[in-house]
Design a protein around this motif. Structure first.
Motif, mmCIF file in Angstrom:
data_model
loop_
_atom_site.group_PDB
_atom_site.id
_atom_site.type_symbol
_atom_site.label_atom_id
_atom_site.label_comp_id
_atom_site.label_asym_id
_atom_site.label_seq_id
_atom_site.Cartn_x
_atom_site.Cartn_y
_atom_site.Cartn_z
ATOM 1 N N UNK A 190 0.810 -1.212 0.000
ATOM 2 C CA UNK A 190 0.000 0.000 0.000
ATOM 3 C C UNK A 190 0.843 1.261 0.000
ATOM 4 N N UNK A 191 2.129 1.126 0.355
ATOM 5 C CA UNK A 191 2.978 2.294 0.519
ATOM 6 C C UNK A 191 2.925 2.869 1.922
ATOM 7 N N UNK A 192 2.041 2.315 2.775
ATOM 8 C CA UNK A 192 1.924 2.821 4.139
ATOM 9 C C UNK A 192 3.171 2.465 4.950
ATOM 10 N N UNK A 193 3.575 3.373 5.835
ATOM 11 C CA UNK A 193 4.667 3.140 6.774
ATOM 12 C C UNK A 193 4.091 3.088 8.189
ATOM 13 N N UNK A 194 4.676 2.220 9.003
ATOM 14 C CA UNK A 194 4.212 2.066 10.380
ATOM 15 C C UNK A 194 5.369 2.341 11.329
ATOM 16 N N UNK A 195 5.064 3.002 12.440
ATOM 17 C CA UNK A 195 6.114 3.314 13.395
ATOM 18 C C UNK A 195 5.600 4.210 14.498
ATOM 19 N N UNK A 196 6.500 4.749 15.320
ATOM 20 C CA UNK A 196 6.104 5.620 16.424
ATOM 21 C C UNK A 196 5.373 6.863 15.918
ATOM 22 N N UNK A 296 2.205 8.217 -7.726
ATOM 23 C CA UNK A 296 2.550 8.703 -9.058
ATOM 24 C C UNK A 296 2.064 7.801 -10.175
ATOM 25 N N UNK A 297 2.090 6.489 -9.956
ATOM 26 C CA UNK A 297 1.631 5.533 -10.960
ATOM 27 C C UNK A 297 0.623 4.594 -10.313
ATOM 28 N N UNK A 298 -0.242 3.974 -11.138
ATOM 29 C CA UNK A 298 -1.255 3.108 -10.535
ATOM 30 C C UNK A 298 -0.657 1.850 -9.926
ATOM 31 N N UNK A 299 0.561 1.490 -10.317
ATOM 32 C CA UNK A 299 1.212 0.328 -9.718
ATOM 33 C C UNK A 299 1.943 0.674 -8.424
ATOM 34 N N UNK A 300 1.966 1.958 -8.063
ATOM 35 C CA UNK A 300 2.609 2.395 -6.827
ATOM 36 C C UNK A 300 1.630 2.320 -5.663
ATOM 37 N N UNK A 301 2.193 2.203 -4.450
ATOM 38 C CA UNK A 301 1.410 2.423 -3.261
ATOM 39 C C UNK A 301 1.278 3.925 -3.021
ATOM 40 N N UNK A 302 0.570 4.294 -1.965
ATOM 41 C CA UNK A 302 0.361 5.701 -1.635
ATOM 42 C C UNK A 302 1.222 6.078 -0.442
#
Length: 326
Positions: A190-196, A296-302
């Motif tokens: 998804x391109x999401x990052x998880x952390x503090x 930027x592209x549909x194959x990218x995550x957000x």
């Protein structure tokens, strides 16, 4: 705020349409009847699937879930890793739940797909999409999209009609019939990052997003350390009675246009553009953070960046993304 040019969607649709021109002509003669929501059911193909269209344990499962009041409470929604909320015909809402780390025994009620789903799902590697059917002219595009479509007409053993809701809000999915095992968190591209939690933000106790005929409210619970979900003013619960709750809520402001498809009443389907860039609001840990989203592209995550331009991490747990009109 900058959005991607409308020609990107046009190019995507044109490419798919060109690839299925012959199939579309055939489909008009071979697909008969409609689903219980007056959308054409997807039938099992008589040809052998190509390798890139076969189900693999490395792909996520995405399920289109009914979200009108008659369909609630939903089943299995609390097990999803990501829940997307979009506007559909008549100003109502529909959900798409994405599963990668846990599969419940049952998911539903299952409803029909929309054109926007094809762009949103391009971020995943050949996902499985479970849905009840689609507008007849959209079916050829779904058939040729890089995903595995699963409907009652294709894999009947995976679906059944329940008795807890009236038709058409009673179609349910047994996900184990589609995926032999969960693909794991790595499949959530998804391109999401998880952390503090990042520094800054503002304290927030609740946030409401309104559609013309639907609304979502997220209320912070310090006890559960989650955002409690309400839909159309009613607390959202599972069939077991547990309140739905998200670790992170994203209000993503996007361009919403009119697609070429409509329902039997003539209401045109909104098209939610999820490629481009724009503003967003991220809710986590009882605080609200201004953000910018980019795909930027549909194959990218957000990706999401904070006001200082740094990547904005989400809290670990279920994410709700509500697409709001910019």
């Amino acid at each position: 705020m900058r959005h991607r040019a409308p020609t990107r969607r046009t190019a995507l649709t044109a490419a798919l349409t060109a690839a299925v021109l012959t199939a579309s002509l055939t489909a008009g003669c071979t697909r008969h009847g409609t689903t219980d929501d007056n959308r054409a059911p997807a039938r099992r193909s008589t040809t052998t699937p190509t390798p890139d269209r076969q189900n693999t344990s490395g792909s996520v499962l995405a399920v289109k879930i009914d979200n009108v009041s008659a369909a609630r409470p939903q089943t299995g929604l609390d097990s999803a890793d990501v829940v997307y909320a979009e506007q559909v015909e008549g100003g109502l809402s529909r959900l798409m739940a994405v599963y990668a780390t846990k599969l419940p025994e049952v998911i539903g009620p299952v409803r029909s797909a929309r054109e926007s789903d094809l762009e949103l799902l391009r971020q995943f590697d050949h996902p499985t999409l479970a849905f009840s059917g689609a507008q007849r002219k959209l079916l050829p595009l779904i058939d040729k999209a890089p995903l595995l479509p699963e409907t009652p007409g294709r894999t009947s053993a995976a679906f059944y009609r329940g008795t807890d809701h009236p038709a058409p809000h009673n179609l349910y999915l047994r996900p184990a019939e589609l995926l032999p095992e969960t693909p794991g968190r790595a499949a959530l591209t998804t391109g999401f990052r998880y952390g503090p939690a990042p520094a800054g933000g503002t304290a927030a106790s609740a946030r409401t997003v309104r559609y013309p005929a639907a609304r979502f409210t997220f209320t912070w619970s310090a006890d559960r350390h989650r955002w409690l979900v309400s839909m159309d003013g009613t607390p959202a619960r599972t069939t077991a009675g547990t309140r739905l709750a998200a670790a992170t809520v994203v209000v993503q402001y996007v361009r919403v246009t009119t697609s070429t498809y409509h329902d039997v009443l003539g209401n045109y389907t909104p098209y939610t553009e999820t490629v481009g860039t724009g503003k967003a609001e991220v809710l986590r840990d009882g605080r609200s953070f201004e953000a910018t989203w980019s795909r930027q592209e549909d194959t990218d995550g957000t990706t999401f960046t904070g006001a200082d331009g740094s990547p904005l991490d989400f809290a670990d747990g279920q994410v709700w993304v509500v697409f709001a009109k910019a």
